[in-house]
Design a protein around this motif. Sequence first.
Motif, PDB file in Angstrom:
ATOM      1  N   ILE A   1      34.401  -4.191  42.073  1.00 13.26           N
ATOM      2  CA  ILE A   1      33.650  -4.543  41.066  1.00 13.26           C
ATOM      3  C   ILE A   1      32.637  -3.265  41.238  1.00 13.26           C
ATOM      4  O   ILE A   1      32.221  -2.546  40.066  1.00 13.26           O
ATOM      5  CB  ILE A   1      32.920  -5.719  41.526  1.00 13.26           C
TER       6      ILE A   1
ATOM      7  N   ARG B   1      21.572 -12.474  37.865  1.00  9.35           N
ATOM      8  CA  ARG B   1      21.841 -11.189  38.767  1.00  9.35           C
ATOM      9  C   ARG B   1      21.013 -10.043  38.348  1.00  9.35           C
ATOM     10  O   ARG B   1      20.993  -8.927  39.078  1.00  9.35           O
ATOM     11  CB  ARG B   1      23.259 -10.647  38.529  1.00  9.35           C
TER      12      ARG B   1
ATOM     13  N   ASP C   1      30.342 -16.454  33.649  1.00  9.51           N
ATOM     14  CA  ASP C   1      29.414 -15.849  34.855  1.00  9.51           C
ATOM     15  C   ASP C   1      30.277 -15.080  35.933  1.00  9.51           C
ATOM     16  O   ASP C   1      29.750 -14.699  36.784  1.00  9.51           O
ATOM     17  CB  ASP C   1      28.729 -16.858  35.391  1.00  9.51           C
ATOM     18  N   SER C   2      31.548 -14.708  35.691  1.00  9.52           N
ATOM     19  CA  SER C   2      32.019 -13.786  36.419  1.00  9.52           C
ATOM     20  C   SER C   2      31.409 -12.522  36.293  1.00  9.52           C
ATOM     21  O   SER C   2      30.880 -12.168  35.050  1.00  9.52           O
ATOM     22  CB  SER C   2      33.602 -13.556  35.915  1.00  9.52           C
ATOM     23  N   VAL C   3      31.208 -11.653  37.297  1.00  9.02           N
ATOM     24  CA  VAL C   3      30.467 -10.461  37.406  1.00  9.02           C
ATOM     25  C   VAL C   3      31.070  -9.590  36.240  1.00  9.02           C
ATOM     26  O   VAL C   3      30.484  -8.811  35.586  1.00  9.02           O
ATOM     27  CB  VAL C   3      30.406  -9.851  38.622  1.00  9.02           C
ATOM     28  N   THR C   4      32.441  -9.703  36.339  1.00 12.09           N
ATOM     29  CA  THR C   4      33.332  -8.740  35.642  1.00 12.09           C
ATOM     30  C   THR C   4      33.272  -9.206  34.208  1.00 12.09           C
ATOM     31  O   THR C   4      33.760  -8.569  33.317  1.00 12.09           O
ATOM     32  CB  THR C   4      34.740  -8.684  36.184  1.00 12.09           C
TER      33      THR C   4
ATOM     34  N   LYS D   1      28.471  -8.718  33.628  1.00 10.73           N
ATOM     35  CA  LYS D   1      27.877  -7.451  33.892  1.00 10.73           C
ATOM     36  C   LYS D   1      28.552  -6.521  33.128  1.00 10.73           C
ATOM     37  O   LYS D   1      27.934  -5.327  32.895  1.00 10.73           O
ATOM     38  CB  LYS D   1      27.831  -7.034  35.192  1.00 10.73           C
ATOM     39  N   PHE D   2      29.716  -6.701  32.508  1.00 12.27           N
ATOM     40  CA  PHE D   2      30.552  -5.475  31.756  1.00 12.27           C
ATOM     41  C   PHE D   2      30.343  -5.954  30.258  1.00 12.27           C
ATOM     42  O   PHE D   2      29.662  -4.834  29.610  1.00 12.27           O
ATOM     43  CB  PHE D   2      32.035  -5.610  32.272  1.00 12.27           C
TER      44      PHE D   2
ATOM     45  N   LYS E   1      35.026 -15.464  44.099  1.00 14.19           N
ATOM     46  CA  LYS E   1      34.867 -13.942  44.252  1.00 14.19           C
ATOM     47  C   LYS E   1      36.139 -13.201  44.062  1.00 14.19           C
ATOM     48  O   LYS E   1      36.291 -12.063  43.534  1.00 14.19           O
ATOM     49  CB  LYS E   1      33.894 -13.841  45.431  1.00 14.19           C
TER      50      LYS E   1
ATOM     51  N   ASP F   1      37.575 -12.586  40.633  1.00 16.48           N
ATOM     52  CA  ASP F   1      36.571 -11.683  40.053  1.00 16.48           C
ATOM     53  C   ASP F   1      36.777 -10.012  40.602  1.00 16.48           C
ATOM     54  O   ASP F   1      36.726  -9.355  39.821  1.00 16.48           O
ATOM     55  CB  ASP F   1      35.037 -12.011  40.544  1.00 16.48           C
TER      56      ASP F   1
END
Lengths: 503, 503, 503, 503
Positions: free
Chosen positions: A317, A502, B252-255, B258-259, B459, B462
């Motif tokens: 990530i 985040r 709410d997966s980071v990927t 956030k992407f 995680k 993700d």
Amino acid sequence: MMSLLQSAPAQYRAKTSGRFEYAIANIGLAEAGRHQLRLAENEMPGLMALRAEYAGQQPLAGARIAGSLHMTVQTAVLIETLVELGAQVRWASCNIFSTQDEAAAAVVVGPTGTVEAPSGVPVFAWKGESLSEYWWCAERIFDWSAEADAADTSWNGPNLILDDGGDATLLVHHGASYERAGAVPGPEQAENDEERVVLDLLREGLVSDAERWTRVAEGIIGVTEETTTGVLRLHELFRDDKLLFPAINVNDSVTKSKFDNKYGIRHSLPDGLNRATDVLIGGKVALVVGYGDVGKGAAEALRGQGARVVVAEVDPICALQAAMDGFQVATIETVAAEADIVVTCTGNKNVVTADHMLKLKHLAVVGNVGHFDNEIDMAGLERLEGVERVEIKPQVHEWRLPTGRSILVLSEGRLMNLGNATGHPSFVMSNSFTNQVLAQLELYVSPERYPVGVYVLPKHLDEKVARLHLDALGVELTILTDEQANYIGVPVEGPYKADTYRY
Amino acid sequence: MMSLLQSAPAQYRAKTSGRFEYAIANIGLAEAGRHQLRLAENEMPGLMALRAEYAGQQPLAGARIAGSLHMTVQTAVLIETLVELGAQVRWASCNIFSTQDEAAAAVVVGPTGTVEAPSGVPVFAWKGESLSEYWWCAERIFDWSAEADAADTSWNGPNLILDDGGDATLLVHHGASYERAGAVPGPEQAENDEERVVLDLLREGLVSDAERWTRVAEGIIGVTEETTTGVLRLHELFRDDKLLFPAINVNDSVTKSKFDNKYGIRHSLPDGLNRATDVLIGGKVALVVGYGDVGKGAAEALRGQGARVVVAEVDPICALQAAMDGFQVATIETVAAEADIVVTCTGNKNVVTADHMLKLKHLAVVGNVGHFDNEIDMAGLERLEGVERVEIKPQVHEWRLPTGRSILVLSEGRLMNLGNATGHPSFVMSNSFTNQVLAQLELYVSPERYPVGVYVLPKHLDEKVARLHLDALGVELTILTDEQANYIGVPVEGPYKADTYRY
Amino acid sequence: MMSLLQSAPAQYRAKTSGRFEYAIANIGLAEAGRHQLRLAENEMPGLMALRAEYAGQQPLAGARIAGSLHMTVQTAVLIETLVELGAQVRWASCNIFSTQDEAAAAVVVGPTGTVEAPSGVPVFAWKGESLSEYWWCAERIFDWSAEADAADTSWNGPNLILDDGGDATLLVHHGASYERAGAVPGPEQAENDEERVVLDLLREGLVSDAERWTRVAEGIIGVTEETTTGVLRLHELFRDDKLLFPAINVNDSVTKSKFDNKYGIRHSLPDGLNRATDVLIGGKVALVVGYGDVGKGAAEALRGQGARVVVAEVDPICALQAAMDGFQVATIETVAAEADIVVTCTGNKNVVTADHMLKLKHLAVVGNVGHFDNEIDMAGLERLEGVERVEIKPQVHEWRLPTGRSILVLSEGRLMNLGNATGHPSFVMSNSFTNQVLAQLELYVSPERYPVGVYVLPKHLDEKVARLHLDALGVELTILTDEQANYIGVPVEGPYKADTYRY
Amino acid sequence: MMSLLQSAPAQYRAKTSGRFEYAIANIGLAEAGRHQLRLAENEMPGLMALRAEYAGQQPLAGARIAGSLHMTVQTAVLIETLVELGAQVRWASCNIFSTQDEAAAAVVVGPTGTVEAPSGVPVFAWKGESLSEYWWCAERIFDWSAEADAADTSWNGPNLILDDGGDATLLVHHGASYERAGAVPGPEQAENDEERVVLDLLREGLVSDAERWTRVAEGIIGVTEETTTGVLRLHELFRDDKLLFPAINVNDSVTKSKFDNKYGIRHSLPDGLNRATDVLIGGKVALVVGYGDVGKGAAEALRGQGARVVVAEVDPICALQAAMDGFQVATIETVAAEADIVVTCTGNKNVVTADHMLKLKHLAVVGNVGHFDNEIDMAGLERLEGVERVEIKPQVHEWRLPTGRSILVLSEGRLMNLGNATGHPSFVMSNSFTNQVLAQLELYVSPERYPVGVYVLPKHLDEKVARLHLDALGVELTILTDEQANYIGVPVEGPYKADTYRY
């Protein structure tokens, strides 16, 4: 220092507290330190805002804080803020090298005292302590026989700990544990020098007072911890059901981790590189190992100076973030032969190995801003046959390698932003330390909210820390209308985000 | 469309599924769509990697997925990935305007079919649906009488939902709820047009089959949800004990968050501004309202084009981040008179009011990339006395204000990165959609892990999503040694971070 | 167009000027064009400031300007500025594809006219001219029999040329040259189609009037030239002692070359990439070939979108600049296999060869923003055995290579910021065109300063152009004190720099 | 120093040259200096490449170079390069404070000598010279009685000058001028202290040798000058017909002005700020006064550290560039009250006045990287009634203003990148100094090309300087094909650009 103390006026010599020895030993330093404090106060608006908010209220009256944290100018502003809020404080450093003597002296003298008549806080810290001196200092912050309320003679310890790395907390837990066991292990059971020093100190103490640390632990309302490492230790204690009092994890406040790590390193990394080497960063290939918050700050700083930054990462990530931020992502092996600068930012060990160093360009600069001293495998480097170490200047060493090439290692692999520069600037530390003060207030004012356990500060306090730093930067905050606050389901005054947000 | 269907070959006319109507209605489009799919596949390495990983395994065999998500080229690649993994799929869009007709046609035709002999997936979606058409399409994805296993005639619904915004999930929950109540409220109880359409549809359905949605709900293993709004609804259902099946929060997966939010907007915001206005961004004052992930992407994009960016924020932490990132932070009131471009990124309503718009520079450009259509107070703008609206071109309107000045409003206040450009690019959507596929796999393959509740993907998945996108960008990942993995207490292959890590 | 003209009211059909044909042919377009002009005026503060400065003065009264420059919305604002300053104007485009028909129509109608009663400027240009139409249009701007002062019947040509690329200037020079020779070469002597068209046109003209171009040349006070290519031709003419009238090189004004090239491309390159492909730029490897002003703008734009930019350069000074700006500098050969995007910015030919293209990643995007159509070796690409060209959409072609990989070529190798986007935005063109107007004024008002030769505008006018664009961006300029001006030896009001200053 | 010399071995005491005094006085320093030279050589690839290119050829054999330029580590590498190319050299500094004593000592000792047996170059420079010592040193570099060829006794001066600021050139011109006049003006005619020192020195010299400077001037082939100021003086001499020998203006080579000014300041400005104040730059408002090359470097560096940069400019072209680069452009008056950092980059005087300073934020940092010591009006600051100056540390002073606020002034208004940091790094100086060596070679090897006048280096040498720095940065240069070189009309090997090209 002893000899200086010997030459001190008699009334000081009779005292046992470190405060007076220190002031005497550092006549001349204190004034310079007070100048620096004054400048630092201007850069620490969060702490100054708390002083203003609680002016005349003394919410920490009765608090006896044992502090163990790098004794720098910024910490001096922290200490004097705690005092202004009513606390009594005793202080040691959490690192044998990090004390700024003028800051320590200035704190001892205090804002209204003089060198002759110091009125500040007892500080047990100086630059360049030995290990036994270090732990002697650590023990001193738990002896409040001088400061404690005369009416409350039942015991004489602190009721709060402010810790950085967990050494103060460790001393209490080990002390109490051995008291329960009735004995301290022999020196032969120590795994290293430092552990032996601690065992010796506790063993001697056990002789004179077999319940001291048990009493100390009972008296403690809680601890606030500054670092990842300290928080890790606390979680292990809690998991193993050994934690003796509640702990607030200051490290994971957004206004600590996301500011201290990213913006602090953005500032202090190029500063350290410049002071150490004066090498042009622009146009160079800089390898940033690790793209967490520290690595993000490092990469931004180096790009901002015109370097071509390559990132090495383990976590896919973070690696993808680095790519999306425009950086090449490659392994050290791939990049070593063209890297001019290598910076470790991982929190892991041996990320730059001796093999890697053998492949670097001639006179490549290698430094660590991650943690501790083991991100760069200095031991492996030393073991290379025929390697030679030449000191260019303090904290800058040329290592002549068997290949005929050399590399420059900064701060012997320790944190180069501390060793070659001056660490995080005051404004960044103001965020961390405002969290510390709020955490101390939480524990002291509302202990009922914190049964034994490890906590982070509630979101609204995290937001408060940020809020207290806005004016100094000329930031105008927008205020939600009631309708808007309703619409997104938050109070007008915050907190505004879920705990999992985040940033 | 009906008339086109009427003119279709008889064998198609006899079919009831939307697949064939669509293919016929769009003869000619399908080929263009297949071209675009081929290009998009190259930009969606995560989905293609899943196809490769599960080649020949059909882990979704038996899965009957009802999908409700913008029917774009990227979604087409998602759909065909689900099919390659063994699933049967029926699809509708989640927005009346967002369907790309050529993508829909291409999916109906399928990778191996032809316009004459389509072999793809039934799609019920076209650009520019009416509200009743929209909900008719939504209902269609729950009718599996044609596709369902002939041997299993006991019912004919899907067993998985893939949702964006929660409309499909809502239909099931409302339907089942009214069936329990035995009646659907009358149209007079609807709060708005759309609600009335839904009630009508359910009321009619109740007549013909009083247990349909109850059976559908029982058959559903779970739903995977794409958006903040949908997740909010799911949390409310769960909180109120009304959630009928487990849900995985893909948003709410980071990927995803956030992407999609940051890098997607960084791309599509300037794209939308350019296509809409051709106005030079460089040198202009651009006000970014909101500095969450979307605002961060917007600010970066505008700075990258040479604008002077000012940020407006409510949350002091985000405001402090903006300041530390070098942006002026001020209120709209302060900046309005010098802003050339205003972009809303908040997720809140009326953040740009009519009053604000009255203060803007002549021909300032106002657009929304936040959410829905209410970040800019279009209703308030319309109510201004003497205001005049001139269409410059579709989705670009000049509003002549009573002040004598004008402003340009993009996409009538709706998401201008969709309305004036083409939304997030394929590579960004590949991250979101790989999360979707993994979430579908989780629910279908390991339902025992997910009792009714709302979950985020673990995680390690993700991280897997990120991992699948690295090769396409030429990213080389570093691999931990066993010693290093031990040292930081993680498996060599991850996951590497605590769930609270903020990236 | 003829048929439309045929159907026009009789009073228009009788006219010979292009103005009326055009207005009739484009009924409906003109209104849209006037909207766009109004928006563009807001983005062209330099031109609007000149209108304000000379309001009521008509400094160009008596000027008859023959203009040959892309007939876009921006050019429309230029033309109307010339008219407001008193000039009479006739216009053609300098490119067969670049006319925006609505802009042409709007200029013909004029700011105060209507479609029925146009009162603007005769424009001879439409999108998609044939070569013979193109040169017919070019000839038309030299025929002032309708507009010229009735009292001055001795001749009927323009007295100023405003040129882009030098075609108008070429026509006069060739015409006059052949008149001196008494004959125009036969079509067999033409080196290409276009040359034959020009020879035919001149040959026919020679029959009817054997001294026309000689008279035209004598009547011309001078030419102002927009482009590098045109300036090169002028320098060759002057070197060979063939230049017939003075020329002002607008191209090398700082406010043209440093703004148009750098900031114009920074804007229009990503715009073109997005409109053509919708491919995410972030995270991709983008190769920028050439690091002059165009390359600098391209690299900044791509980095601003999160690409990893690699630069290829021939000139070691520019290469060193690229390195110091943080970019990897490498040859195409080195980078081809990992490049996702390749952009040529050189002004040279065949900088991307077929061999290079064979090595690129699958579906790599290849575009040119340098000059002409030969930076990418399209001819070489076409000659590859087994190569296949698939149109994805207009101006976007997939080339399937014998390797099995494909590449995407934009605008068939022509300028993709024009072909796939809309070229430089108005604000950038305002700088160029303000230079044009000032140059026209110089020649017309102060011809004595300009004996035959090639000149750049004096520094003070270059500074004036910049000055006229500051207010629109909210720039506050600092004013030198007399003491400061003395100290550095410049007038308070400028010019401030030596002619060799590099900015 | 005298006392150290007195204690030196007799054989050294007998010598008259400065070399030996220096070596003796600095025993211990030389070794540290040689370490630093070795590191600096690695960062000065241009100079090292010239050593390699001319290895064994001694193209400067017979050259006697009198050098006057800051005696730093970088200059030491320059000097030893000149020696390797065959020159004899004598050196003084051009500034009383800028000598790095260890560098001077290392040069005296030489690469192959020892402290006991120095074999290097006579250096007359130490940190902290008085004015009379400074001019004594300057005179010493013209006395070659020890070094000059014994066979050529007719005179004993240098034949080349390498100058920085023009002091060495001034000495020769004034000396020769007074010799022609037969007398040196009396001290009462001096306009300041420094002029009186020079007159005294020349007056004493005139007594002992009335034709010395005339002979020196006749012997000089030419001078190469490093700075804007020195070049200005040379142009004035030439304009007034007083220039006695040709001069090459090294300052205006692209590889000097565009690199030294922009990239040098980008490096050394934040370095100086950090060393001086440790104040966080991120989030602060930084005012950059002047947006020439120095200002561009300053603004980029500050933005790269997360500051919000505002630019003040006089020249509308540079102001427009600043705006297009995304910076707010405003006057000091507008920004003073919110500026945390003010940096002057103008080359002009009193750009920050006492009035401005009165308006700044409390503890705002004020520094100069422009030129000399008068950009900040220190005299005006001192004259403020009630102002108080407190030294925080050397080169950092708090000025307590009558308003109750304070400001921090760096390096007393002199160049803070030199005073608070270490000036331009080696790599940047390598560009400047490679130009210097090439210029010395031009004058010495091809004097016929340079009649008396002021020249810049030809473009091909400027390109060569860049070329010699590429390998060290890993830059791969692309090579033109013959066809391409023809097409743009340049030789394959360059030069590639017209002299007016702006880069």
